[in-house]
Enzyme design. Structure first.
Site: not given
Ligand code: NAD
Length: 479
Positions: A172, A247, A281, A383
């Site tokens: 997804k 992650e 990130c 963040e």
């Molecule tokens: P998010 O957590 O809102 O969403 C990430 C993904 O999870 C999306 O596909 C979303 O639809 C899905 N999702 C949301 N709620 C869910 C649930 N309850 N169950 C299952 N799936 C769910 O994050 P975002 O806003 O898309 O991305 C930004 C965040 O990602 C920042 O905090 C950033 O630091 C982090 N990030 C971390 C890394 C890493 O490698 N550590 C890399 C990139 C981004």
């Protein structure tokens, strides 16, 4: 209007409940496509397809799986320009960045794991009259959930090791950036990936994300996204004893010592703070500067930040594009407001930008530099994930380490010093999964990648990623 579809059993599928979400172009703020708002019913279809495909895919030789994956990478190369354009349109990032970072790295992810699998070996432990050997077998059906900041880059980073090890995947992408994952599905079809091996479902986290996490036949979840989401996912997956890789978020320090190569440190601190609008990130969002060079660094840094061009991602020379969504744009602006309320001084930026022409309603924010805040305030603890960076002073090595380690996150740090022993000392004292010394964002895909503390659980990259997507069995033979 463009209508994106789910990719299930090797074919395009509309969502079972016929519910849809709008997809906007961040640079214009306008809706330009719609995507399935998938539900548990779509997940079930994908799981059924994956179950059918698993005996075929898992029984293939690694050479055959590798060949198909390399054919996918080849198709990506042929579609390089259109993938780069789609990524910038969907995410808001400068086209230059899509071309030098996102799409090349997405191709590299597929090639890397397609070839790494050819070198995966298992261990054996011999003793008198007994041989133990280890078998790494595919888990079965696995779920890969990725975020919007590096859409195809992080999507392929997860699914490549899962596919290489013989699993079937339910993936997804973020609902905010669904375009390149959909194009990727088309390239998989062209490259001859058997139907059902990879299934791509669109939709939001609450519906389809939760349904993937909760499906009993999906035995592992690899997730990249926010820490709060990671917590929700863990709370559902852990009682089902699913394998979990998380992650999560970060609040990364860039640590500038007086003995650094100042020109290089300034240059890279700007890059680390504002690449991809600060939506990586790994971005350094807290710059910690040794007292004696604070003013020197600060002047040079601000001068460089002021030279960054903000605007249309498709214009040559744009350094900072649009933020991914209106709500994220509002969130970042609210943090700038919070920083002021907490007593911070805005040294440059701080305002939304409305470029003239087609991008006037886009979600742009000036690169923003803030000083004068203590480590405990929310601006320095939470963040922000946008073009906002804070500056703080330190006067000793111990203080630098305490400030750097003084948040709940532990993803990545970068350290600037010419003193060899100090560099190593600091690297060992920092509670971060990645420490870059005199550099930022140099990635060797064989290295372990991931965060400590609230930045995640487990490591991706290299053989760690291949092992995550396998079950490990010990066979003990007496002879
Ligand atoms: P998010 O957590 O809102 O969403 C990430 C993904 O999870 C999306 O596909 C979303 O639809 C899905 N999702 C949301 N709620 C869910 C649930 N309850 N169950 C299952 N799936 C769910 O994050 P975002 O806003 O898309 O991305 C930004 C965040 O990602 C920042 O905090 C950033 O630091 C982090 N990030 C971390 C890394 C890493 O490698 N550590 C890399 C990139 C981004």
């Amino acid at each position: 209007m463009k209508e994106l579809q789910n990719y299930i059993a090797g074919a395009w599928q509309s969502p079972v409940k016929n519910q849809w979400l709008d997809n906007s172009e961040p640079a214009t703020g306008k809706v330009y496509s719609r995507l399935p708002d998938s539900t548990a019913e779509d997940v079930q279809m994908a799981v059924d397809a994956a179950k059918k495909a698993f005996p075929i895919w898992s029984a293939m030789s690694v050479e055959e799986r590798s060949r198909i994956m390399l054919a996918i990478a080849q198709e990506m190369k042929l579609s390089f320009e259109s993938l780069a354009e789609a990524e910038s349109k969907d995410q808001g990032k400068p086209i230059h960045l899509s071309k030098v970072m996102d799409i090349p790295r997405a191709i590299q992810n597929i090639e890397f794991f397609a070839t790494e699998i050819l070198h995966m070996a298992s261990e054996s432990h011999g003793t008198k009259g007994v041989l133990n050997y280890t078998v790494h077998s595919p888990i079965g059906i696995v779920g890969c959930i990725s975020p919007w900041n590096l859409p195809l880059y992080l999507f392929t980073w997860k699914i490549a090791p899962a596919l290489a090890t013989g699993n079937c995947v339910i993936a997804k992408p973020s609902e905010l950036t669904p375009l390149t994952a959909t194009m990727f599905a088309e390239l998989c079809m062209k490259a001859g990936l058997p139907p059902g091996v990879l299934n791509i479902l669109h939709g939001n986290g609450k519906n389809v994300g939760t349904a993937i996490v909760e499906h009993p036949d999906i035995r592992a979840i690899s997730f990249t996204g926010g820490t709060v989401t990671g917590e929700q996912i863990a709370s559902k997956a852990a009682p089902m004893f699913k394998k979990l890789s998380l992650e999560l978020g970060g609040k990364n320090p860039s640590i500038i010592f007086a003995d650094c190569d100042m020109q290089e440190a300034v240059q890279q601190a700007v890059r680390s703070a504002f690449t991809n609008q600060g939506e990586i990130c790994l971005c350094g969002s807290r710059i910690l500067i040794e007292d004696s060079v604070y003013e020197v660094f600060c002047d040079a840094f601000i001068q460089k930040v002021k030279q960054l061009n903000i605007g249309d991602p498709f214009e040559n020379g744009t350094n900072v594009g649009a933020l991914v969504s209106k709500s994220h744009w509002e969130k970042v602006l609210s943090y700038i407001q919070l920083a002021k309320e907490e007593g911070g001084t805005i040294l440059c930026g701080g305002s939304p930008v409305h470029p003239q022409g087609r991008c006037q309603d886009g979600w742009f924010i000036e690169p923003t530099v803030i000083e004068g805040l203590g480590n405990d305030c929310r601006t320095n603890q939470e963040e922000i994930f946008g073009p906002v960076v804070t500056l703080q002073r330190f006067s000793s090595e111990e203080e630098a380490i305490a400030l750097a380690n003084g948040t709940k996150y532990g993803l990545a740090a970068n350290v600037w010093t010419q003193h060899l022993a100090k560099a190593h000392r600091i690297a060992h004292a920092l509670d971060f999964g990645i420490v870059w010394i005199n550099c930022w964002l140099i990635r060797d895909l064989r290295t372990p990648f991931g965060g400590m503390k609230d930045s995640g659980v487990g490591r991706e990259g290299g053989f760690e990623a291949l092992r995550f997507f396998t079950e490990t069995k010990n066979v003990c033979v007496k002879f």
